[in-house]
Design a protein around this motif. Structure first.
Motif, short mmCIF file in Angstrom:
data_model
loop_
_atom_site.label_atom_id
_atom_site.label_comp_id
_atom_site.label_asym_id
_atom_site.label_seq_id
_atom_site.Cartn_x
_atom_site.Cartn_y
_atom_site.Cartn_z
N PHE A 48 0.84 -1.19 0.00
CA PHE A 48 0.00 0.00 0.00
C PHE A 48 0.88 1.24 0.00
O PHE A 48 1.92 1.27 0.66
CB PHE A 48 -0.89 0.05 1.24
CG PHE A 48 -2.17 -0.71 1.11
CD1 PHE A 48 -2.20 -2.08 1.32
CD2 PHE A 48 -3.34 -0.07 0.79
CE1 PHE A 48 -3.37 -2.80 1.20
CE2 PHE A 48 -4.53 -0.77 0.68
CZ PHE A 48 -4.54 -2.15 0.88
N SER A 49 0.43 2.25 -0.69
CA SER A 49 1.06 3.56 -0.51
C SER A 49 0.80 4.01 0.92
O SER A 49 -0.22 3.66 1.52
CB SER A 49 0.45 4.57 -1.49
OG SER A 49 0.78 5.90 -1.10
N ASP A 50 1.74 4.75 1.51
CA ASP A 50 1.53 5.22 2.88
C ASP A 50 0.83 6.59 2.90
O ASP A 50 0.75 7.26 3.92
CB ASP A 50 2.85 5.30 3.65
CG ASP A 50 3.87 6.19 2.98
OD1 ASP A 50 3.57 6.74 1.92
OD2 ASP A 50 4.99 6.32 3.52
N LYS A 51 0.29 7.01 1.75
CA LYS A 51 -0.40 8.30 1.65
C LYS A 51 -1.91 8.08 1.63
O LYS A 51 -2.57 8.22 0.61
CB LYS A 51 0.06 9.04 0.39
CG LYS A 51 1.57 9.26 0.30
CD LYS A 51 2.04 10.23 1.38
CE LYS A 51 3.50 10.61 1.20
NZ LYS A 51 4.43 9.54 1.47
N PHE A 52 -2.46 7.69 2.75
CA PHE A 52 -3.91 7.55 2.84
C PHE A 52 -4.33 7.80 4.28
O PHE A 52 -3.53 7.76 5.21
CB PHE A 52 -4.38 6.17 2.36
CG PHE A 52 -3.93 5.02 3.23
CD1 PHE A 52 -4.73 4.52 4.25
CD2 PHE A 52 -2.69 4.41 3.01
CE1 PHE A 52 -4.31 3.46 5.04
CE2 PHE A 52 -2.27 3.35 3.80
CZ PHE A 52 -3.09 2.87 4.81
N THR A 53 -5.61 8.08 4.46
CA THR A 53 -6.15 8.39 5.77
C THR A 53 -6.55 7.11 6.50
O THR A 53 -7.08 6.18 5.89
CB THR A 53 -7.38 9.31 5.64
OG1 THR A 53 -7.01 10.48 4.93
CG2 THR A 53 -7.92 9.70 7.00
N ARG A 54 -6.30 7.07 7.78
CA ARG A 54 -6.64 5.91 8.58
C ARG A 54 -8.10 5.49 8.37
O ARG A 54 -9.00 6.32 8.33
CB ARG A 54 -6.39 6.19 10.06
CG ARG A 54 -6.87 5.07 10.99
CD ARG A 54 -6.48 5.32 12.42
NE ARG A 54 -7.01 4.26 13.28
CZ ARG A 54 -6.38 3.80 14.36
NH1 ARG A 54 -5.23 4.31 14.71
NH2 ARG A 54 -6.93 2.86 15.09
N PHE A 111 -11.56 -4.41 11.23
CA PHE A 111 -10.15 -4.08 11.30
C PHE A 111 -9.96 -2.59 11.07
O PHE A 111 -10.86 -1.89 10.60
CB PHE A 111 -9.33 -4.89 10.27
CG PHE A 111 -9.64 -4.54 8.84
CD1 PHE A 111 -8.95 -3.52 8.18
CD2 PHE A 111 -10.63 -5.21 8.14
CE1 PHE A 111 -9.23 -3.19 6.86
CE2 PHE A 111 -10.92 -4.90 6.81
CZ PHE A 111 -10.23 -3.88 6.18
N SER A 112 -8.77 -2.11 11.39
CA SER A 112 -8.34 -0.75 11.06
C SER A 112 -7.15 -0.84 10.13
O SER A 112 -6.33 -1.76 10.25
CB SER A 112 -7.97 0.04 12.32
OG SER A 112 -9.09 0.24 13.15
N LEU A 113 -7.03 0.11 9.21
CA LEU A 113 -5.91 0.15 8.28
C LEU A 113 -5.32 1.55 8.32
O LEU A 113 -6.05 2.53 8.19
CB LEU A 113 -6.38 -0.18 6.86
CG LEU A 113 -5.31 -0.15 5.76
CD1 LEU A 113 -4.31 -1.28 5.95
CD2 LEU A 113 -5.97 -0.26 4.38
N LEU A 114 -4.01 1.63 8.51
CA LEU A 114 -3.36 2.94 8.62
C LEU A 114 -1.90 2.83 8.23
O LEU A 114 -1.32 1.74 8.27
CB LEU A 114 -3.47 3.48 10.05
CG LEU A 114 -2.76 2.71 11.17
CD1 LEU A 114 -2.59 3.62 12.38
CD2 LEU A 114 -3.55 1.48 11.60
N ALA A 159 -0.18 -0.75 8.35
CA ALA A 159 -0.47 -1.67 9.45
C ALA A 159 -1.96 -1.97 9.48
O ALA A 159 -2.79 -1.09 9.27
CB ALA A 159 -0.03 -1.07 10.78
N ILE A 160 -2.27 -3.24 9.72
CA ILE A 160 -3.66 -3.65 9.97
C ILE A 160 -3.77 -3.91 11.47
O ILE A 160 -2.98 -4.67 12.04
CB ILE A 160 -4.02 -4.91 9.19
CG1 ILE A 160 -3.69 -4.77 7.71
CG2 ILE A 160 -5.50 -5.23 9.37
CD1 ILE A 160 -3.87 -6.06 6.93
N SER A 202 -10.19 5.72 -2.39
CA SER A 202 -11.40 5.98 -1.63
C SER A 202 -11.51 5.03 -0.46
O SER A 202 -11.18 3.84 -0.59
CB SER A 202 -12.62 5.83 -2.54
OG SER A 202 -13.81 5.80 -1.81
N SER A 203 -11.97 5.55 0.69
CA SER A 203 -12.17 4.69 1.85
C SER A 203 -13.32 3.71 1.61
O SER A 203 -13.42 2.68 2.28
CB SER A 203 -12.46 5.53 3.09
OG SER A 203 -13.63 6.32 2.91
N ALA A 204 -14.19 4.03 0.64
CA ALA A 204 -15.30 3.13 0.33
C ALA A 204 -14.79 1.78 -0.16
O ALA A 204 -15.41 0.74 0.11
CB ALA A 204 -16.20 3.77 -0.72
#
Length: 379
Positions: free
Chosen positions: A109-115, A121-124, A156-157, A234-236
């Motif tokens: 994953f690119s590290d340029k996204f919003t948590r 689960f959470s992805l950040l 991280a998940i 998109s977070s969707a």
């Protein structure tokens, strides 16, 4: 445990800490008088007197010794307010349970996204985790963590927070939630085209406490020959995977294992540079989904027919899927026998379509379960 008394003692000890460098890493030592004062204090407290008996094990079954606690305390008070450290330690040893999350570090994953915080689960980005444990892990000598120094982007998940017993009684193994994070990582690849690769796994306490398991972690093999990086638009899209994970958790274990096989080879296909290897892995992934009840007779036709009927509703769409799966089966046969495929745009485009077909079938199996194949092909 009297946290005020401990804070006063730690304040005195902090004045006697001497930092030094060992093998390129910062370390700390204190004089013998300070160490004796800490030892005497912990041995006098009901909550910590077991530390000197080699009978104290943390919730994961790891032996916790007094010397380990003292080392932890010395390092913390060098960088933090002794009162804060005293309160952390007091809360930890006076609590029956401690809260935390399973954490899985992933590449892809690119590290340029919003948590993203979902139901399952959470992805950040890994850099967004505020807990200093991550920094400790990255600086540890654990070989499984060295891959994280490669300069790649890591995310991280996090599992949902859960409680574990602080202390493991001898002969009693607490029951912990089984981590489904590797399954989550595999399903994130369905967002593709990229392969999400698990790198390292550990349990992350909600608050900074001396859980000494954090000196190590579980690692994964890195059979990555081609690593694409997915940018989240998109977070969707991630929410869709979160819903898919919820569906996955509700299916029976036999079907889960079949989906895991498909996801494993689906992911592997996107890590490969050569078309021959891609074709072999994709065919195995789709066979595990479409030929789960067949012997080896009429494999190729059943493979194409089921894939087309399962995915497509109209005749033209079914013909397109049927034709692509025929190409894939032929590619797989050629790759197995010759070890290579021709370098052509047609083959590359067909394999790209095969990847999408595989992803769609995996989603459909998770959401709808195993089809009744006879009903499907006769409808």
């Amino acid at each position: 445990m009297d946290s005020n008394k401990l804070a006063s003692l730690l304040g005195s000890v902090k004045k006697n800490i001497r930092p030094y460098t060992s093998n390129g890493k910062l370390a700390f030592q204190v004089d013998s008088e300070s160490k004796s004062s800490l030892t005497e204090y912990f041995n006098s407290q009901e909550e910590t007197k077991l530390l000197s008996t080699n009978e104290y094990r943390d919730s994961w079954g790891y032996l916790v010794q007094l010397s380990m606690v003292i080392s932890w305390v010395v390092e913390r008070i060098f960088n933090e307010d002794p009162e804060v450290v005293a309160n952390q330690l007091s809360d930890y040893f006076s609590s029956e349970y401690i809260s935390g999350n399973n954490l899985l570090v992933i590449a892809g994953f690119s590290d340029k996204f919003t948590r993203f915080d979902g139901k399952n689960f959470s992805l950040l980005p890994l850099s967004d985790i505020p807990n200093s444990v991550v920094k400790d892990m990255l600086q540890s000598d654990n070989q499984q963590m060295r891959f994280l120094q490669s300069g790649m982007s890591f995310s991280a998940i996090l599992s949902r927070e859960f409680e574990v017993p602080r202390f493991q009684q001898e002969g009693i193994s607490p029951k912990y939630p089984i981590s489904n994070l590797p399954d989550v990582a595999s399903m994130l690849s369905l967002l593709g085209p990229c392969s999400v690769s698990p790198i390292a796994y550990w349990w992350q306490p909600a608050n900074q406490v001396p859980t000494f398991m954090l000196n190590s972690c579980h690692g994964f093999r890195h059979d990555i020959t081609s690593q694409a990086t997915l940018s989240i638009k998109s977070s969707a899209a991630i929410a869709d995977i979160d819903e898919l994970v919820g569906d996955f958790l509700n299916i029976n274990e036999s079907e889960k294992n079949r989906i895991r096989i498909a996801l494993k080879y689906f992911n592997q296909s996107m890590c490969k540079n050569d078309e021959a290897s891609k074709a072999i892995d994709l065919a195995i992934a789709l066979e595990s989904l479409l030929l789960d009840d067949r012997d080896k007779t009429e494999f190729a036709f059943t493979f194409r027919l089921r894939g087309a009927k399962l995915l497509a509703e109209d005749i033209d769409s079914r013909k397109a899927v049927f034709k692509n799966l025929k190409h894939l089966y032929n590619y797989r046969g050629a790759a197995v026998h010759s070890g290579k495929l021709k370098n052509s745009s047609e083959i590359r485009n067909n394999l790209k379509y095969s990847i999408q077909i595989c992803a769609d079938i995996i989603r459909k199996r998770i959401k709808e379960g195993r089809p009744n194949w006879d009903d499907l092909v006769l409808r």
